[in-house]
Design a protein around this motif. Structure first.
Motif, PDB file in Angstrom:
ATOM      1  N   CYS A   7      86.580  17.572  43.624  1.00 58.37           N
ATOM      2  CA  CYS A   7      87.210  18.669  44.272  1.00 58.37           C
ATOM      3  C   CYS A   7      86.500  20.074  44.134  1.00 58.37           C
ATOM      4  O   CYS A   7      86.116  20.486  43.027  1.00 58.37           O
ATOM      5  CB  CYS A   7      88.516  18.942  43.674  1.00 58.37           C
ATOM      6  N   HIS A   8      86.323  20.756  45.252  1.00 54.48           N
ATOM      7  CA  HIS A   8      85.585  22.052  45.134  1.00 54.48           C
ATOM      8  C   HIS A   8      86.708  23.189  45.451  1.00 54.48           C
ATOM      9  O   HIS A   8      86.330  24.356  45.894  1.00 54.48           O
ATOM     10  CB  HIS A   8      84.578  22.249  45.931  1.00 54.48           C
ATOM     11  N   SER A   9      87.937  23.041  45.346  1.00 50.46           N
ATOM     12  CA  SER A   9      89.016  23.916  45.670  1.00 50.46           C
ATOM     13  C   SER A   9      89.019  24.754  46.994  1.00 50.46           C
ATOM     14  O   SER A   9      89.292  25.655  46.897  1.00 50.46           O
ATOM     15  CB  SER A   9      89.086  24.889  44.330  1.00 50.46           C
ATOM     16  N   CYS A  10      88.833  23.839  48.298  1.00 50.49           N
ATOM     17  CA  CYS A  10      88.928  24.518  49.564  1.00 50.49           C
ATOM     18  C   CYS A  10      90.278  24.679  49.647  1.00 50.49           C
ATOM     19  O   CYS A  10      90.533  25.408  50.478  1.00 50.49           O
ATOM     20  CB  CYS A  10      88.195  23.808  50.429  1.00 50.49           C
ATOM     21  N   GLY A  11      91.211  24.044  49.039  1.00 51.31           N
ATOM     22  CA  GLY A  11      92.709  24.113  49.244  1.00 51.31           C
ATOM     23  C   GLY A  11      93.283  23.638  50.514  1.00 51.31           C
ATOM     24  O   GLY A  11      94.341  23.387  50.790  1.00 51.31           O
ATOM     25  N   GLU A  12      92.334  22.894  51.338  1.00 52.57           N
ATOM     26  CA  GLU A  12      92.822  22.535  52.640  1.00 52.57           C
ATOM     27  C   GLU A  12      94.002  21.202  52.602  1.00 52.57           C
ATOM     28  O   GLU A  12      94.942  21.351  53.390  1.00 52.57           O
ATOM     29  CB  GLU A  12      91.590  21.853  53.600  1.00 52.57           C
ATOM     30  N   CYS A  13      93.708  20.381  51.424  1.00 56.82           N
ATOM     31  CA  CYS A  13      94.626  19.333  51.224  1.00 56.82           C
ATOM     32  C   CYS A  13      96.116  19.945  50.946  1.00 56.82           C
ATOM     33  O   CYS A  13      97.135  19.275  50.981  1.00 56.82           O
ATOM     34  CB  CYS A  13      94.300  18.187  50.316  1.00 56.82           C
ATOM     35  N   PHE A  89      95.125  12.123  45.095  1.00 57.80           N
ATOM     36  CA  PHE A  89      94.600  12.604  46.413  1.00 57.80           C
ATOM     37  C   PHE A  89      93.140  12.616  46.126  1.00 57.80           C
ATOM     38  O   PHE A  89      92.843  13.415  44.933  1.00 57.80           O
ATOM     39  CB  PHE A  89      95.315  13.708  46.866  1.00 57.80           C
ATOM     40  N   ILE A  99      89.862  16.133  56.805  1.00 58.33           N
ATOM     41  CA  ILE A  99      89.094  17.341  55.950  1.00 58.33           C
ATOM     42  C   ILE A  99      87.681  17.136  55.844  1.00 58.33           C
ATOM     43  O   ILE A  99      87.398  16.794  54.879  1.00 58.33           O
ATOM     44  CB  ILE A  99      90.022  17.485  54.968  1.00 58.33           C
ATOM     45  N   CYS A 102      85.916  18.087  52.460  1.00 56.50           N
ATOM     46  CA  CYS A 102      86.485  17.760  51.271  1.00 56.50           C
ATOM     47  C   CYS A 102      85.360  17.440  50.424  1.00 56.50           C
ATOM     48  O   CYS A 102      84.384  16.659  50.779  1.00 56.50           O
ATOM     49  CB  CYS A 102      87.624  16.517  51.303  1.00 56.50           C
ATOM     50  N   GLY A 103      85.298  17.807  49.035  1.00 60.76           N
ATOM     51  CA  GLY A 103      84.402  17.414  48.224  1.00 60.76           C
ATOM     52  C   GLY A 103      84.222  15.735  47.873  1.00 60.76           C
ATOM     53  O   GLY A 103      83.071  15.374  47.218  1.00 60.76           O
ATOM     54  N   PHE A 104      85.385  15.191  48.160  1.00 62.88           N
ATOM     55  CA  PHE A 104      85.463  13.873  47.841  1.00 62.88           C
ATOM     56  C   PHE A 104      84.864  13.001  49.229  1.00 62.88           C
ATOM     57  O   PHE A 104      84.867  13.437  50.064  1.00 62.88           O
ATOM     58  CB  PHE A 104      86.811  13.230  47.461  1.00 62.88           C
TER      59      PHE A 104
HETATM   60  S1  SF4 Z   1      90.484  18.916  50.341  1.00 67.95           S
HETATM   61 FE1  SF4 Z   1      89.415  17.978  48.906  1.00 67.95          FE
HETATM   62  S2  SF4 Z   1      87.824  19.464  47.964  1.00 67.95           S
HETATM   63 FE2  SF4 Z   1      89.587  20.591  49.150  1.00 67.95          FE
HETATM   64  S3  SF4 Z   1      91.265  20.997  47.583  1.00 67.95           S
HETATM   65 FE3  SF4 Z   1      91.625  19.050  48.597  1.00 67.95          FE
HETATM   66  S4  SF4 Z   1      91.006  17.651  47.204  1.00 67.95           S
HETATM   67 FE4  SF4 Z   1      89.752  19.485  46.773  1.00 67.95          FE
END
Ligand code: SF4
Ligand code: SF4
Length: 116
Positions: A7-13, A89, A99, A102-104
């Motif tokens: 996770c790189h904390s984009c906050g989208e999810c 998640f 997304i 997302c870093g995953f």
């Molecule tokens: S979308 Fe992915 S990278 Fe962004 S906050 Fe959620 S888990 Fe982290």
């Protein structure tokens, strides 16, 4: 499938709520997909997917989580107050289909590697 990345904390999810509803009954109630979309649009709900085989429709609505900070951190991270679904998640590649940043990611597990 093996989950990779972080996770790189984009906050989208944490900014949308996604729901799955029963497709045939819902379309019967509304008459058509177009009518359903019109009805839901007044409430800020989007139909983002439809799967006839599984008899499912997928909704998404922009409802940011109250625990998301301005710098996209989770206030309840590492606490018993963090919902189970957030701990898990993303658990499938479908979870992050919408997304792309997302870093995953999900990749076929390499032979000989334990499945996750
Ligand atoms: S979308 Fe992915 S990278 Fe962004 S906050 Fe959620 S888990 Fe982290
Ligand atoms: S509880 Fe935390 S991880 Fe879950 S949606 Fe809210 S901010 Fe995101």
């Amino acid at each position: 499938m093996e989950r990779t990345g972080e996770c790189h904390s984009c906050g989208e999810c944490c900014k949308t709520v996604n729901m799955t509803v029963v497709r045939d009954i819902t379309l019967q109630q509304h008459g058509s997909l177009k009518e359903l979309q019109l009805y839901l649009s007044y409430r800020g709900i989007r139909v983002v997917g439809s799967d006839e085989k599984r008899n499912q429709l997928y909704y998404s609505m922009d409802v940011p989580c109250s625990e998301l900070t301005q710098d996209n951190r989770c206030r309840v991270h590492d606490s018993p107050q963090k919902p189970l679904i957030c701990h898990r998640f993303p658990s499938t590649k479908e979870d992050i289909e919408d997304i792309p940043n997302c870093g995953f990611g999900f990749h076929p597990a390499l032979p000989g590697w334990p499945a996750t």
